[in-house]
Design an enzyme around this catalytic site. Structure first.
Site, mmCIF file in Angstrom:
data_model
loop_
_atom_site.group_PDB
_atom_site.id
_atom_site.type_symbol
_atom_site.label_atom_id
_atom_site.label_comp_id
_atom_site.label_asym_id
_atom_site.label_seq_id
_atom_site.Cartn_x
_atom_site.Cartn_y
_atom_site.Cartn_z
ATOM 1 N N HIS A 223 0.946 -0.848 -0.023
ATOM 2 C CA HIS A 223 0.240 -0.268 -0.301
ATOM 3 C C HIS A 223 1.016 1.548 -0.215
ATOM 4 C CE1 HIS A 223 -3.494 3.157 1.587
ATOM 5 N NE2 HIS A 223 -4.754 1.923 1.056
ATOM 6 N N ARG B 156 -5.791 10.511 -0.521
ATOM 7 C CA ARG B 156 -4.831 11.549 -1.437
ATOM 8 C C ARG B 156 -6.577 12.159 -2.674
ATOM 9 N NH1 ARG B 156 -1.765 7.641 -4.430
ATOM 10 N NH2 ARG B 156 -2.275 6.077 -3.047
#
Length: 294
Positions: free
Chosen positions: A94, A114
């Site tokens: 990740h 994000r």
């Protein structure tokens, strides 16, 4: 449902070896009570391995988001019993695991951060990649920035890059973080980090085991009566995995393995049990020149 049906659950107990019958079919497991060290024998007409991933092996020294039991035990048990593995070398990182503080080192920082507008920033304050790249590209970019380019931020546990969380509020307005990613606000807030006002440090964390035990469409491995479900299965996602597909995989293939194992058990006759495969595996190791003290 297990509790509703009064099915016995054996706590604090690990499977430490699969048991086969004299025909080489899965027929149970040797169990170890981790509190009392008592050895137990579980006889079974069918066996399902659902032991999850391998992140706690900390491959190449990386942190992990996985629980403490994620040490590839199911793959080892199945392999020693003769099951074929598929893509065992493929693990997904990740891209954004917490790099600071130490108490949550490796914990997931959701990619939603994000998607809401936070950008990855190096030690010089530069944006070095598009924030919505795929996981493998994002993780590789962060690792490259910290190692090859030496543009990482030093942390007590290693290195990381900034994830500019205050940008979310600048872009989406005050209250966006509390509304959209409250769990992240709470996780860092416990350590007096207000992600609305200060950026956080992140680094790739071992997240998902894409490889695992090879299965047929019914969920069974090449060892008769040995079924597999969840992250211990190899190849469902190929060598990479799209975000969100693991839960779908577990639900669909878990049900598939459960139904087929239950149906198969109706016709299985339990015959003489054996651990001969353990001796055979040990002999193979010796012949290959592999010596272990385990």
């Amino acid at each position: 449902e297990v509790l509703n049906r009064g099915i016995t659950v054996v706590d604090f107990t690990s499977a430490i070896e699969l048991i086969l019958d004299k025909n080489g079919n899965a027929a149970g497991a040797v169990l170890l009570n981790m509190e009392t060290q008592e050895i137990l024998i579980a006889r079974a007409k069918t066996v399902i391995i659902a032991t999850g991933g391998a992140g706690r092996l900390h491959y190449q020294g990386f942190p992990t988001s996985n629980h403490y039991g994620a040490t590839a035990d199911g793959l080892i048990l199945a392999y020693r019993a003769g099951a074929k593995l598929l893509y065992p070398d493929t693990l997904q990182y990740h891209p954004t695991g917490a790099a600071y503080p130490e108490q949550i080192f490796g914990a997931l920082v959701t990619e939603k951060v994000r998607s809401l507008g936070a950008k990855l920033i190096n030690v010089d304050g530069e944006v070095f990649m598009h924030p919505l790249e795929t996981r493998d590209v994002s993780a590789a970019s962060i690792i490259r920035e910290c190692s090859d380019r030496g543009k990482g931020v030093t942390t007590p546990e290693g290195v990381g890059v900034w994830l500019d969380t205050p940008m979310i509020e600048l872009k989406g307005g005050e209250g966006t973080i509390e509304k959209r990613i409250p769990a992240m606000l709470r996780m860092f807030g416990k350590y007096d980090i207000d992600i609305r006002k200060e950026p956080i440090l992140v680094y790739p964390t071992l997240h998902y085991q894409n490889g695992g035990i090879d299965i047929a469409s019914n969920g069974q491995s090449n060892v008769e009566n040995l079924f597999v479900a969840g992250e211990a299965v190899g190849g469902i996602h190929g060598r990479n995995r799209l975000m969100g597909n693991s839960l779908l995989d577990i639900i669909v293939f878990g049900r598939n393995a459960g139904r087929n194992a239950a149906e198969k058990s109706k016709d299985v006759q339990v015959i003489e049990l054996t651990l001969a495969h353990v001796d055979a595996f040990k002999k193979e190791m010796e012949e290959a020149g592999i010596h272990s003290d385990i």
